[in-house]
Design a protein around this motif. Structure first.
Motif, PDB file in Angstrom:
ATOM      1  N   VAL A  66       0.863  -1.184   0.000  1.00 60.56           N
ATOM      2  CA  VAL A  66       0.000   0.000   0.000  1.00 60.56           C
ATOM      3  C   VAL A  66       0.895   1.229   0.000  1.00 60.56           C
ATOM      4  CG1 VAL A  66      -1.811   1.257   1.211  1.00 60.56           C
ATOM      5  CG2 VAL A  66      -1.795  -1.254   1.254  1.00 60.56           C
ATOM      6  N   GLU A  67       0.764   2.046  -1.039  1.00 66.23           N
ATOM      7  CA  GLU A  67       1.599   3.230  -1.199  1.00 66.23           C
ATOM      8  C   GLU A  67       0.752   4.492  -1.066  1.00 66.23           C
ATOM      9  OE1 GLU A  67       4.701   1.254  -4.472  1.00 66.23           O
ATOM     10  OE2 GLU A  67       3.465   2.978  -5.005  1.00 66.23           O
ATOM     11  N   GLY A  68       1.204   5.406  -0.203  1.00 69.70           N
ATOM     12  CA  GLY A  68       0.541   6.700  -0.071  1.00 69.70           C
ATOM     13  C   GLY A  68       1.238   7.748  -0.909  1.00 69.70           C
ATOM     14  N   HIS A  69       0.453   8.577  -1.625  1.00 65.50           N
ATOM     15  CA  HIS A  69       1.000   9.644  -2.474  1.00 65.50           C
ATOM     16  C   HIS A  69       0.248  10.943  -2.194  1.00 65.50           C
ATOM     17  CE1 HIS A  69       3.228   6.836  -5.182  1.00 65.50           C
ATOM     18  NE2 HIS A  69       2.248   6.007  -4.837  1.00 65.50           N
ATOM     19  N   THR A  70       0.962  12.047  -2.285  1.00 63.59           N
ATOM     20  CA  THR A  70       0.342  13.363  -2.087  1.00 63.59           C
ATOM     21  C   THR A  70       0.616  14.251  -3.286  1.00 63.59           C
ATOM     22  OG1 THR A  70       2.277  14.390  -1.054  1.00 63.59           O
ATOM     23  CG2 THR A  70       0.797  13.148   0.395  1.00 63.59           C
ATOM     24  N   ASP A  71       0.012  15.441  -3.286  1.00 68.50           N
ATOM     25  CA  ASP A  71       0.367  16.419  -4.313  1.00 68.50           C
ATOM     26  C   ASP A  71       1.574  17.212  -3.823  1.00 68.50           C
ATOM     27  OD1 ASP A  71      -0.522  18.258  -2.444  1.00 68.50           O
ATOM     28  OD2 ASP A  71      -2.494  18.508  -3.402  1.00 68.50           O
ATOM     29  N   ASN A  72       1.918  18.276  -4.535  1.00 67.65           N
ATOM     30  CA  ASN A  72       3.128  19.032  -4.196  1.00 67.65           C
ATOM     31  C   ASN A  72       2.847  20.263  -3.334  1.00 67.65           C
ATOM     32  OD1 ASN A  72       1.856  20.636  -6.065  1.00 67.65           O
ATOM     33  ND2 ASN A  72       3.552  20.659  -7.563  1.00 67.65           N
ATOM     34  N   THR A  97       3.913   1.950   2.668  1.00 66.14           N
ATOM     35  CA  THR A  97       5.004   2.881   2.358  1.00 66.14           C
ATOM     36  C   THR A  97       4.418   4.240   1.999  1.00 66.14           C
ATOM     37  OG1 THR A  97       5.017   2.215   0.032  1.00 66.14           O
ATOM     38  CG2 THR A  97       6.551   1.077   1.490  1.00 66.14           C
ATOM     39  N   GLY A  98       5.199   5.274   2.266  1.00 64.59           N
ATOM     40  CA  GLY A  98       4.789   6.628   1.898  1.00 64.59           C
ATOM     41  C   GLY A  98       5.734   7.206   0.873  1.00 64.59           C
ATOM     42  N   LYS A  99       5.212   7.692  -0.226  1.00 60.40           N
ATOM     43  CA  LYS A  99       6.016   8.254  -1.310  1.00 60.40           C
ATOM     44  C   LYS A  99       5.995   9.777  -1.317  1.00 60.40           C
ATOM     45  CE  LYS A  99       6.742   4.116  -3.072  1.00 60.40           C
ATOM     46  NZ  LYS A  99       8.060   3.482  -3.167  1.00 60.40           N
ATOM     47  N   GLY A 100       5.181  10.375  -0.443  1.00 63.45           N
ATOM     48  CA  GLY A 100       5.089  11.834  -0.427  1.00 63.45           C
ATOM     49  C   GLY A 100       4.623  12.361  -1.765  1.00 63.45           C
ATOM     50  N   GLU A 101       5.263  13.453  -2.199  1.00 59.12           N
ATOM     51  CA  GLU A 101       4.905  14.089  -3.471  1.00 59.12           C
ATOM     52  C   GLU A 101       5.834  13.681  -4.611  1.00 59.12           C
ATOM     53  OE1 GLU A 101       6.967  18.344  -3.231  1.00 59.12           O
ATOM     54  OE2 GLU A 101       6.042  17.754  -1.327  1.00 59.12           O
ATOM     55  N   HIS A 102       6.703  12.691  -4.359  1.00 59.14           N
ATOM     56  CA  HIS A 102       7.841  12.458  -5.252  1.00 59.14           C
ATOM     57  C   HIS A 102       7.599  11.474  -6.385  1.00 59.14           C
ATOM     58  CE1 HIS A 102      10.092  14.909  -2.484  1.00 59.14           C
ATOM     59  NE2 HIS A 102       9.703  14.118  -1.471  1.00 59.14           N
ATOM     60  N   GLN A 103       6.422  10.868  -6.473  1.00 58.50           N
ATOM     61  CA  GLN A 103       6.100  10.004  -7.613  1.00 58.50           C
ATOM     62  C   GLN A 103       4.730  10.383  -8.176  1.00 58.50           C
ATOM     63  OE1 GLN A 103       6.584   5.819  -6.850  1.00 58.50           O
ATOM     64  NE2 GLN A 103       8.676   6.048  -6.149  1.00 58.50           N
ATOM     65  N   PRO A 104       4.626  11.586  -8.720  1.00 55.22           N
ATOM     66  CA  PRO A 104       3.321  12.046  -9.231  1.00 55.22           C
ATOM     67  C   PRO A 104       2.924  11.297 -10.499  1.00 55.22           C
ATOM     68  CG  PRO A 104       5.038  13.609  -9.814  1.00 55.22           C
ATOM     69  CD  PRO A 104       5.695  12.595  -8.920  1.00 55.22           C
ATOM     70  N   ILE A 105       1.642  11.221 -10.725  1.00 54.10           N
ATOM     71  CA  ILE A 105       1.149  10.660 -11.989  1.00 54.10           C
ATOM     72  C   ILE A 105       1.394  11.635 -13.128  1.00 54.10           C
ATOM     73  CG2 ILE A 105      -0.955  10.007 -13.246  1.00 54.10           C
ATOM     74  CD1 ILE A 105      -2.041   8.857 -10.679  1.00 54.10           C
ATOM     75  N   ALA A 106       1.194  12.932 -12.833  1.00 51.90           N
ATOM     76  CA  ALA A 106       1.380  13.962 -13.847  1.00 51.90           C
ATOM     77  C   ALA A 106       2.038  15.175 -13.201  1.00 51.90           C
ATOM     78  CB  ALA A 106       0.050  14.348 -14.475  1.00 51.90           C
ATOM     79  N   ALA A 107       2.788  15.923 -14.013  1.00 48.85           N
ATOM     80  CA  ALA A 107       3.445  17.140 -13.521  1.00 48.85           C
ATOM     81  C   ALA A 107       2.517  18.333 -13.690  1.00 48.85           C
ATOM     82  CB  ALA A 107       4.747  17.362 -14.282  1.00 48.85           C
ATOM     83  N   GLY A 108       2.557  19.218 -12.738  1.00 52.46           N
ATOM     84  CA  GLY A 108       1.745  20.416 -12.826  1.00 52.46           C
ATOM     85  C   GLY A 108       1.107  20.766 -11.496  1.00 52.46           C
ATOM     86  N   SER A 109       0.478  21.924 -11.428  1.00 53.13           N
ATOM     87  CA  SER A 109      -0.104  22.413 -10.171  1.00 53.13           C
ATOM     88  C   SER A 109      -1.578  22.771 -10.286  1.00 53.13           C
ATOM     89  CB  SER A 109       0.678  23.654  -9.691  1.00 53.13           C
ATOM     90  OG  SER A 109       2.039  23.334  -9.481  1.00 53.13           O
ATOM     91  N   THR A 110      -2.224  22.363 -11.370  1.00 55.03           N
ATOM     92  CA  THR A 110      -3.653  22.660 -11.495  1.00 55.03           C
ATOM     93  C   THR A 110      -4.435  21.793 -10.504  1.00 55.03           C
ATOM     94  OG1 THR A 110      -4.026  20.964 -13.166  1.00 55.03           O
ATOM     95  CG2 THR A 110      -3.311  23.121 -13.957  1.00 55.03           C
ATOM     96  N   PRO A 111      -5.636  22.226 -10.121  1.00 60.91           N
ATOM     97  CA  PRO A 111      -6.436  21.424  -9.183  1.00 60.91           C
ATOM     98  C   PRO A 111      -6.694  20.004  -9.679  1.00 60.91           C
ATOM     99  CG  PRO A 111      -7.349  23.634  -9.387  1.00 60.91           C
ATOM    100  CD  PRO A 111      -6.273  23.522 -10.444  1.00 60.91           C
ATOM    101  N   GLU A 112      -6.900  19.861 -10.975  1.00 61.05           N
ATOM    102  CA  GLU A 112      -7.158  18.524 -11.527  1.00 61.05           C
ATOM    103  C   GLU A 112      -5.940  17.609 -11.372  1.00 61.05           C
ATOM    104  OE1 GLU A 112      -7.650  21.356 -13.113  1.00 61.05           O
ATOM    105  OE2 GLU A 112      -9.838  21.498 -13.193  1.00 61.05           O
ATOM    106  N   ILE A 113      -4.757  18.164 -11.705  1.00 60.44           N
ATOM    107  CA  ILE A 113      -3.532  17.356 -11.608  1.00 60.44           C
ATOM    108  C   ILE A 113      -3.216  17.024 -10.156  1.00 60.44           C
ATOM    109  CG2 ILE A 113      -1.018  17.429 -11.932  1.00 60.44           C
ATOM    110  CD1 ILE A 113      -1.487  18.891 -14.547  1.00 60.44           C
ATOM    111  N   ARG A 114      -3.384  18.008  -9.270  1.00 63.58           N
ATOM    112  CA  ARG A 114      -3.114  17.745  -7.851  1.00 63.58           C
ATOM    113  C   ARG A 114      -4.063  16.681  -7.315  1.00 63.58           C
ATOM    114  NH1 ARG A 114      -2.795  23.441  -7.297  1.00 63.58           N
ATOM    115  NH2 ARG A 114      -4.740  23.417  -6.078  1.00 63.58           N
ATOM    116  N   SER A 115      -5.295  16.700  -7.781  1.00 65.45           N
ATOM    117  CA  SER A 115      -6.265  15.705  -7.330  1.00 65.45           C
ATOM    118  C   SER A 115      -5.867  14.299  -7.787  1.00 65.45           C
ATOM    119  CB  SER A 115      -7.655  16.059  -7.877  1.00 65.45           C
ATOM    120  OG  SER A 115      -8.594  15.070  -7.509  1.00 65.45           O
ATOM    121  N   ARG A 116      -5.358  14.200  -9.002  1.00 67.90           N
ATOM    122  CA  ARG A 116      -4.922  12.886  -9.510  1.00 67.90           C
ATOM    123  C   ARG A 116      -3.709  12.373  -8.740  1.00 67.90           C
ATOM    124  NH1 ARG A 116      -3.682  13.142 -15.620  1.00 67.90           N
ATOM    125  NH2 ARG A 116      -3.324  10.908 -15.223  1.00 67.90           N
ATOM    126  N   ASN A 117      -2.826  13.277  -8.357  1.00 66.52           N
ATOM    127  CA  ASN A 117      -1.603  12.858  -7.658  1.00 66.52           C
ATOM    128  C   ASN A 117      -1.872  12.447  -6.205  1.00 66.52           C
ATOM    129  OD1 ASN A 117       0.011  13.245  -9.903  1.00 66.52           O
ATOM    130  ND2 ASN A 117       0.506  15.369  -9.380  1.00 66.52           N
TER     131      ASN A 117
END
Length: 279
Positions: A193-199, A240-260
């Motif tokens: 189980v991997e946790g991911h966040t936005d930036n 495991t926690g991955k923080g913000e370091h393995q995003p699905i997509a690069a960018g800072s829009t609300p949509e991209i942050r939501s996906r990450n």
């Protein structure tokens, strides 16, 4: 010495004839000329004999040297024959050994390919089973796909948690319950189980200091629910926690942050058979 004897003999003969027969000067001179011719012929013959004897000695020396060279070459040839026989024997042994090794490698390769084929079949079957079980949550931010021979169940944070929270909400529990139902029928599957966040930086969340903390704690919450509530074996699951370091997509829009912002549950077949083969 022989020439001297002949000369004496000719002189004696001539003297004998002279004492018995009176020769005319013409005949006498003819006899002397014949004697001189015989003497010269004899001398020439002797020189020829001596030359032939020297040639014979030279040829005999050459023959001795040639015979010695032939004996030397025959000895080397015998050595080469022995080396060739040895090399041929060793080559035959090496070829047989290489052939046996190749057959063993081919057999192991076939086993590995068979295990990988079974893994891919099991992975695809698991993906299909999960997609059916979790079909009702796909509109809420859940997806199932295969990457590098593993099944990834990705759940967006809005399906599991409230904003900045590490507590699973009711809809998230329902999704995890359906997932656990499938996982408990697949004991040969390892679960990560991997946790991911936005930036975006975490602010004012008490004990949660940063995105590392948030990703780890959310992954731990999911693991605890699966093991404590749904009774998935805890020896086959990790957090495991991955923080913000393995995003699905690069960018800072609300949509991209939501996906990450997501939880990824990575399911991989146990490959003990394969690992034992390639040791």
């Amino acid at each position: 010495m022989k020439k001297l004897n002949i000369a004496i003999l000719l002189t004696v003969l001539i003297g004998s004839f002279s004492s018995c027969i009176v020769l005319s000067p013409k005949k006498y001179n003819a006899l002397l000329a014949q004697r001189d011719s015989l003497s010269l012929g004899w001398e020439a013959a002797q020189l020829k004999i001596e030359s032939l004897e020297d040639e014979i000695k030279r040829l005999q020396g050459d023959t001795t040297r040639i015979n010695a060279r032939i004996a030397e070459l025959q000895e080397k040839l015998q050595g080469l024959d022995a080396n060739y026989a040895s090399l041929r024997s060793n080559s035959s042994t090496e070829i047989n050994k290489l052939s046996d090794d190749l057959k063993k490698r081919e057999a192991r390769l076939n086993e590995v390919e068979d295990i990988l084929r079974k893994r891919d079949e099991a992975t695809n079957a698991l993906k299909n089973k999960l997609q059916k079980a979790l079909l009702g949550f796909q509109q809420s931010g859940l997806s199932v796909d295969i990457r590098d021979g593993k099944v990834y169940v990705s759940l967006t944070d809005k399906l599991l948690f409230g904003t900045g929270s590490i507590i699973i909400d009711e809809k998230g529990k329902q999704a995890l319950q359906e997932l656990a139902t499938v996982l408990k029928t697949q004991p040969e599957i390892n679960i990560s189980v991997e946790g991911h966040t936005d930036n975006q930086r975490v602010l004012n969340l008490g004990q949660i200091k940063d995105n590392w903390d948030l990703s780890v704690l959310r992954a731990t919450s999911v693991v605890r629910y699966l093991t404590d509530v749904e009774k998935v074996e805890n020896n086959r699951i990790t957090a495991t926690g991955k923080g913000e370091h393995q995003p699905i997509a690069a960018g800072s829009t609300p949509e991209i942050r939501s996906r990450n912002r997501r939880i990824e549950i990575v399911l991989s077949p146990k490959l003990d058979e394969l690992y034992n083969l390639i040791k």
